[in-house]
Motif scaffolding. Structure first.
Motif, mmCIF file in Angstrom:
data_model
loop_
_atom_site.group_PDB
_atom_site.id
_atom_site.type_symbol
_atom_site.label_atom_id
_atom_site.label_comp_id
_atom_site.label_asym_id
_atom_site.label_seq_id
_atom_site.Cartn_x
_atom_site.Cartn_y
_atom_site.Cartn_z
ATOM 1 N N GLY B 123 0.626 26.217 -20.433
ATOM 2 C CA GLY B 123 0.981 25.179 -21.392
ATOM 3 C C GLY B 123 1.485 23.936 -20.675
ATOM 4 N N VAL B 124 1.165 22.775 -21.215
ATOM 5 C CA VAL B 124 1.687 21.531 -20.644
ATOM 6 C C VAL B 124 2.489 20.818 -21.729
ATOM 7 N N LEU B 125 3.790 20.729 -21.520
ATOM 8 C CA LEU B 125 4.665 19.988 -22.433
ATOM 9 C C LEU B 125 4.761 18.568 -21.928
ATOM 10 N N ALA B 126 4.355 17.627 -22.750
ATOM 11 C CA ALA B 126 4.386 16.242 -22.282
ATOM 12 C C ALA B 126 4.396 15.311 -23.485
ATOM 13 N N THR B 127 4.441 14.027 -23.225
ATOM 14 C CA THR B 127 4.310 13.063 -24.313
ATOM 15 C C THR B 127 2.871 13.131 -24.826
ATOM 16 N N GLU B 128 2.661 12.605 -26.023
ATOM 17 C CA GLU B 128 1.309 12.635 -26.590
ATOM 18 C C GLU B 128 0.306 11.953 -25.664
ATOM 19 N N ASN B 159 12.951 11.444 -27.623
ATOM 20 C CA ASN B 159 13.937 10.905 -28.569
ATOM 21 C C ASN B 159 15.256 11.664 -28.517
ATOM 22 N N ILE B 160 15.147 13.002 -28.431
ATOM 23 C CA ILE B 160 16.377 13.807 -28.351
ATOM 24 C C ILE B 160 17.190 13.373 -27.133
ATOM 25 N N VAL B 161 16.504 13.264 -25.986
ATOM 26 C CA VAL B 161 17.215 12.919 -24.754
ATOM 27 C C VAL B 161 17.829 11.522 -24.875
ATOM 28 N N GLU B 162 17.035 10.569 -25.359
ATOM 29 C CA GLU B 162 17.535 9.186 -25.468
ATOM 30 C C GLU B 162 18.753 9.141 -26.404
ATOM 31 N N CYS B 210 6.917 15.776 -18.306
ATOM 32 C CA CYS B 210 7.571 14.503 -18.607
ATOM 33 C C CYS B 210 8.911 14.540 -17.893
ATOM 34 N N THR B 211 9.266 13.440 -17.243
ATOM 35 C CA THR B 211 10.479 13.451 -16.414
ATOM 36 C C THR B 211 11.752 13.578 -17.236
ATOM 37 N N HIS B 212 11.677 13.351 -18.545
ATOM 38 C CA HIS B 212 12.861 13.552 -19.383
ATOM 39 C C HIS B 212 13.132 15.044 -19.639
ATOM 40 N N PHE B 213 12.089 15.861 -19.543
ATOM 41 C CA PHE B 213 12.205 17.214 -20.069
ATOM 42 C C PHE B 213 13.105 18.168 -19.278
ATOM 43 N N PRO B 214 13.277 17.969 -17.971
ATOM 44 C CA PRO B 214 14.231 18.853 -17.286
ATOM 45 C C PRO B 214 15.630 18.802 -17.924
ATOM 46 N N LEU B 215 15.940 17.696 -18.619
ATOM 47 C CA LEU B 215 17.234 17.608 -19.299
ATOM 48 C C LEU B 215 17.310 18.555 -20.496
ATOM 49 N N GLY B 225 11.474 32.002 -24.280
ATOM 50 C CA GLY B 225 11.803 33.395 -23.960
ATOM 51 C C GLY B 225 11.554 33.725 -22.501
ATOM 52 N N THR B 226 11.941 34.933 -22.116
ATOM 53 C CA THR B 226 11.888 35.284 -20.694
ATOM 54 C C THR B 226 10.469 35.586 -20.222
ATOM 55 N N GLY B 227 9.524 35.760 -21.157
ATOM 56 C CA GLY B 227 8.150 36.057 -20.754
ATOM 57 C C GLY B 227 7.378 34.837 -20.286
ATOM 58 N N VAL B 228 7.961 33.668 -20.454
ATOM 59 C CA VAL B 228 7.264 32.437 -20.064
ATOM 60 C C VAL B 228 8.047 31.744 -18.945
ATOM 61 N N ARG B 229 7.338 31.441 -17.861
ATOM 62 C CA ARG B 229 7.975 30.750 -16.741
ATOM 63 C C ARG B 229 7.858 29.247 -16.943
ATOM 64 N N VAL B 230 8.950 28.551 -16.679
ATOM 65 C CA VAL B 230 8.966 27.100 -16.849
ATOM 66 C C VAL B 230 8.890 26.430 -15.474
ATOM 67 N N VAL B 231 7.859 25.607 -15.278
ATOM 68 C CA VAL B 231 7.666 24.900 -14.013
ATOM 69 C C VAL B 231 8.105 23.451 -14.205
ATOM 70 N N SER B 232 9.009 23.000 -13.348
ATOM 71 C CA SER B 232 9.467 21.620 -13.440
ATOM 72 C C SER B 232 8.707 20.750 -12.458
ATOM 73 N N SER B 233 8.020 19.733 -12.980
ATOM 74 C CA SER B 233 7.301 18.805 -12.094
ATOM 75 C C SER B 233 8.255 18.165 -11.104
ATOM 76 N N ALA B 234 9.484 17.909 -11.552
ATOM 77 C CA ALA B 234 10.470 17.267 -10.674
ATOM 78 C C ALA B 234 10.726 18.134 -9.439
ATOM 79 N N GLU B 235 11.001 19.418 -9.681
ATOM 80 C CA GLU B 235 11.286 20.312 -8.541
ATOM 81 C C GLU B 235 10.064 20.513 -7.652
ATOM 82 N N GLU B 236 8.892 20.616 -8.280
ATOM 83 C CA GLU B 236 7.681 20.855 -7.487
ATOM 84 C C GLU B 236 7.318 19.623 -6.656
#
Lengths: 301, 301
Positions: B123-128, B159-162, B210-215, B225-236
């Protein structure tokens, strides 16, 4: 959400499948066996149909899918196409067709070259076919569009290795150590002649884009001098594999004694064993013959 | 051959240039400052022209090249485009145009996702905009053509982060720690609603594109949930940067005290400092205002 969870196994003792058109991929297998010392390898060398170079892309794809299905049937956890020609021709279709994940040798070498170069000029030493395919140039420029790639075809290098294998392996009855026996004054000057066009460029990093070439690392380094870094696709592919198995929780358990197995389509198992043990750096204990008919049954166009 | 040798420097104390359309890239800068603790960062946030999302590709390219030239003029050793929109639109042209090497945030995240997934569904979580650009899908499938990519646009996350930054940063006067203040029951349910389509897939790995999402990593992990691994572009991206600087012999010397500097096109430096310090995890001590006219002079279409 549990039903879609990945099994939380922390290890996976199934073998790593390694596929090549012949013996060259054993440099990759050797690198894997050295760096990932608990992993078992199942190696398939399609020696009877080697070399793949003069064949059509379609043919190479079919052969790669046959070997891929065969390795799948032998329960490997991942497949490495340890051959630049087959990676260029068949990696994409193998990834789309096979159920087991597949990696090639080009992307890891390309990434390492980009991360190494400071002049942003990279040389690719490979067979004429691999150079002409442009696969390295595409892989490099998709990651850094500002890097210049100098393809340097080195067809004679495979001949040198094959010639030395035909004599050295049998006569000396020992395993290769640091490519030393392939580092003679004659080979040095032969290699230097091929590499001289690179001396006129600002290339500071050269990728060994053929699985035979790590066997000539000594003379290649000598010809290029200390100002040029040599990147081995074999080593970089092993690094990538390590990262993959680590992230997926699929490394073999630390108490596992690896069991390497080898399969060849060649009718002459003794010859495969002699040259193969030499390249692999340890005796190939378990070798089976695979009939071409058996492979062909695995996948038909 | 000596004249084409790369200087054998074992270190390079020049700063790493980091560029973003605003504040979001500070999650990348924070990750760099944490993992590469001797490196100095020169961060440019083009806050006045933020967000880049609604702009044309050409405009984003021009802005990125302006900031790139500006960072080059301030003698950075490498530039990180710490913004997914700008990476998708401008990385290639920046690599072709600038003299200093440039990396983006998409390729490292894509590679990490492939190396992590076992279901081969990512899955890729990002802006539209980033989802629509298909940049992650291309980057992922160029490395593994057999991986399915599920783009999950999450416009509300920015928006949530802002919104939280506008209140949290000023009211609490402390730095962000592990995303904890962004992990409230209200935010959790807002995030879970957005992520619910992913629950119907076999996705086992999600990239924060999206660089906001690590927040929002806390609520995102909770929803997946624990079955899904979250990869942070920032860390990578930080890992990739480390590999690059290490291979090139360009890490800062171990006895260097890093000096981070920040530049913004915003007229309100106090506001940039407050929200910025909060995201960066330490006070932004040295901030300068950069006039848009100055940036525009660096590069014209």
């Amino acid at each position: 959400m549990d039903d879609r969870c990945v099994s939380p196994l922390a290890y996976d003792n199934r073998p790593i499948g390694v596929f090549d058109s012949g013996l060259g991929g054993l440099t990759v297998a050797r690198s894997i066996a050295t760096s990932l010392s608990h992993e078992s390898i199942y190696y398939v060398g399609d020696t009877k149909r080697c070399p793949y170079g003069p064949r059509s892309e379609n043919e190479v794809r079919t052969f790669a899918l046959q070997a891929g299905r065969w390795l799948e049937a032998h329960d490997v956890k991942i497949i490495v196409i340890a051959c630049n020609t087959a990676t260029a021709a068949a990696l994409t279709v193998a990834q789309q067709t096979l159920d087991v994940p597949v990696i090639g040798v080009i992307a890891p070498g390309a990434r390492a070259a980009i991360n190494t170069t400071r002049t942003r000029k990279v040389g690719v030493l490979a067979t004429e076919l691999t150079v002409r395919s442009g696969a390295y140039t595409r892989a490099i420029q998709s990651l850094d569009a500002g890097v210049d790639v100098y393809g340097c075809p080195a067809p004679s290098f495979v001949n040198i290795v094959e010639r030395e294998l035909a004599t050295g392996a049998h006569l000396q009855e020992r395993w290769l150590e640091d490519g030393d026996i392939f580092d003679t004054p004659e080979i040095r000057s032969e290699v230097a002649r091929t590499l001289s066009p690179i001396a006129d460029t600002e290339v500071d990093t050269v990728v060994l884009g053929c699985t035979h070439f790590p066997l000539l690392a000594g003379p290649i380094r000598h010809a290029l001098g200390t100002g040029v870094r040599v990147v081995s696709s074999a080593e970089e592919t092993t690094r990538e594999l390590k990262d993959i198995l680590h992230r997926r929780g699929q490394l073999a358990a630390a108490d596992v004694e690896p069991q390497h197995r080898f399969a060849t389509t060649s009718d002459n198992i003794a010859e495969f064993a002699a040259a193969g043990s030499f390249i692999f750096g340890q005796p190939l204990k378990s070798i089976v013959h695979v009939d071409l008919g058996e492979l062909e049954e695995m996948y038909r166009r």
